[in-house]
Design an enzyme around this catalytic site. Structure first.
Site, PDB file in Angstrom:
ATOM      1  N   ASP A   7      76.696  37.051 -36.301  1.00 35.44           N
ATOM      2  CA  ASP A   7      77.785  37.960 -36.654  1.00 35.44           C
ATOM      3  C   ASP A   7      77.568  39.283 -35.926  1.00 35.44           C
ATOM      4  O   ASP A   7      76.432  39.652 -35.606  1.00 35.44           O
ATOM      5  CB  ASP A   7      77.841  38.190 -38.165  1.00 35.44           C
ATOM      6  N   GLU A   9      79.110  43.566 -35.672  1.00 33.57           N
ATOM      7  CA  GLU A   9      79.984  44.649 -36.115  1.00 33.57           C
ATOM      8  C   GLU A   9      80.315  45.489 -34.890  1.00 33.57           C
ATOM      9  O   GLU A   9      79.504  45.585 -33.956  1.00 33.57           O
ATOM     10  CB  GLU A   9      79.312  45.507 -37.192  1.00 33.57           C
ATOM     11  N   GLU A  52      88.911  53.028 -39.288  1.00 32.72           N
ATOM     12  CA  GLU A  52      89.174  51.767 -39.972  1.00 32.72           C
ATOM     13  C   GLU A  52      87.982  50.833 -39.892  1.00 32.72           C
ATOM     14  O   GLU A  52      87.679  50.109 -40.841  1.00 32.72           O
ATOM     15  CB  GLU A  52      90.421  51.093 -39.369  1.00 32.72           C
ATOM     16  N   HIS A  57      82.441  48.430 -42.297  1.00 37.06           N
ATOM     17  CA  HIS A  57      80.992  48.210 -42.226  1.00 37.06           C
ATOM     18  C   HIS A  57      80.148  49.428 -42.619  1.00 37.06           C
ATOM     19  O   HIS A  57      78.945  49.296 -42.856  1.00 37.06           O
ATOM     20  CB  HIS A  57      80.578  47.721 -40.838  1.00 37.06           C
ATOM     21  N   HIS A 152      80.504  45.053 -45.045  1.00 38.77           N
ATOM     22  CA  HIS A 152      80.114  44.067 -44.049  1.00 38.77           C
ATOM     23  C   HIS A 152      78.852  44.559 -43.336  1.00 38.77           C
ATOM     24  O   HIS A 152      78.686  45.745 -43.068  1.00 38.77           O
ATOM     25  CB  HIS A 152      81.227  43.876 -43.015  1.00 38.77           C
ATOM     26  N   ASP A 157      75.844  39.201 -43.364  1.00 35.33           N
ATOM     27  CA  ASP A 157      76.947  38.250 -43.243  1.00 35.33           C
ATOM     28  C   ASP A 157      76.500  36.949 -42.577  1.00 35.33           C
ATOM     29  O   ASP A 157      76.983  35.865 -42.926  1.00 35.33           O
ATOM     30  CB  ASP A 157      78.103  38.866 -42.449  1.00 35.33           C
TER      31      ASP A 157
END
Length: 237
Positions: A7, A9, A52, A57, A152, A157
């Protein structure tokens, strides 16, 4: 088979608009079992994190200011994923960012040229058509506790997705294994070594049936023989 649950970010949603990866989290599985080996790093993107994205995160520009740039961790990251099947929820998003980052440096192939890719979101949509299939929903559907996931995070994750993947594809999970690494097992660069139990650990206790229990067992087999012929327990192979 070696698999890496992955994963990322990012600063925003589109690498074509100059957005960058700011966190990578990976956990390794071999033979559908978590090995306790992982790769995790935060990255300075040399640009602002969009508001946003920050709401998703919680990774701030200030936090990333002293982190390494992607080119500084690229080879270690590439070596960790090379040859593995990557398990990613909404794979085009993460792969798109990864390929963009590698292309900025040059000298690296596209991810799909060196890794297999399993998109768990596509699989979930086929298995549960017409339903929501984000990671939180899948955790509820498969009884996975993700109460510690307030925001997140790439490593968290990926650990959760590993449990979801194993349950969703019908295999047994090793829940939480990746969360309990011994501090002494960490290798350089944030990669965890496989934990191995000591060969000198105490032997498991063997509980044997008592004489009365064995007699009751034989009596039950006698009854089975009488009603339906010889029982499987008494057939010699």
């Amino acid at each position: 088979m070696r698999q890496v649950v992955l994963d990322t970010e990012t600063t925003g949603i589109d690498p074509k608009q100059g957005h960058r990866i700011i966190e990578i989290g990976c956990v390794e599985m071999i033979g559908r079992k978590l090995t306790n080996r992982h790769f995790h790093v935060y990255i300075n993107p040399d640009r602002e994190v969009e508001e946003e994205a920050f709401k998703v995160h919680g990774i701030s520009n200030e936090f990333l200011a002293d982190k390494p740039r992607f080119h500084e961790i690229a080879q270690e990251f590439f070596d960790f994923i090379k040859g593995a099947e990557l398990i990613i929820h909404n794979a085009p998003f993460d792969i798109g960012f990864m390929d963009h980052e590698f292309a900025r440096i040059g000298g690296y192939p596209k991810t799909a040229e060196v890794c297999g890719v399993f998109d768990s979101l596509v699989y979930a949509r086929k298995k549960h058509p017409g339903q929501k299939n984000n990671l939180d929903i899948l955790c509820k559907r498969y009884g996975i506790d993700n109460s510690h996931r307030e925001l997140h995070g790439a490593l968290l994750d990926s650990e959760i997705l590993a449990d979801v993947y194993l349950l969703m594809t019908g295999g047994q999970t090793s829940l939480g294994l990746a969360n309990h690494a011994d501090s002494d097992s960490k290798e350089e660069g944030g990669v965890e070594a496989i934990r191995r139990f000591s060969a000198n650990r105490p032997a498991l206790k063997i509980i044997r049936a008592s004489e009365s229990e064995l007699e009751m067992h034989e009596a039950r087999l006698d009854l089975i023989d009488k009603k339906s012929g010889q029982s499987l327990w008494r057939i010699k192979h």
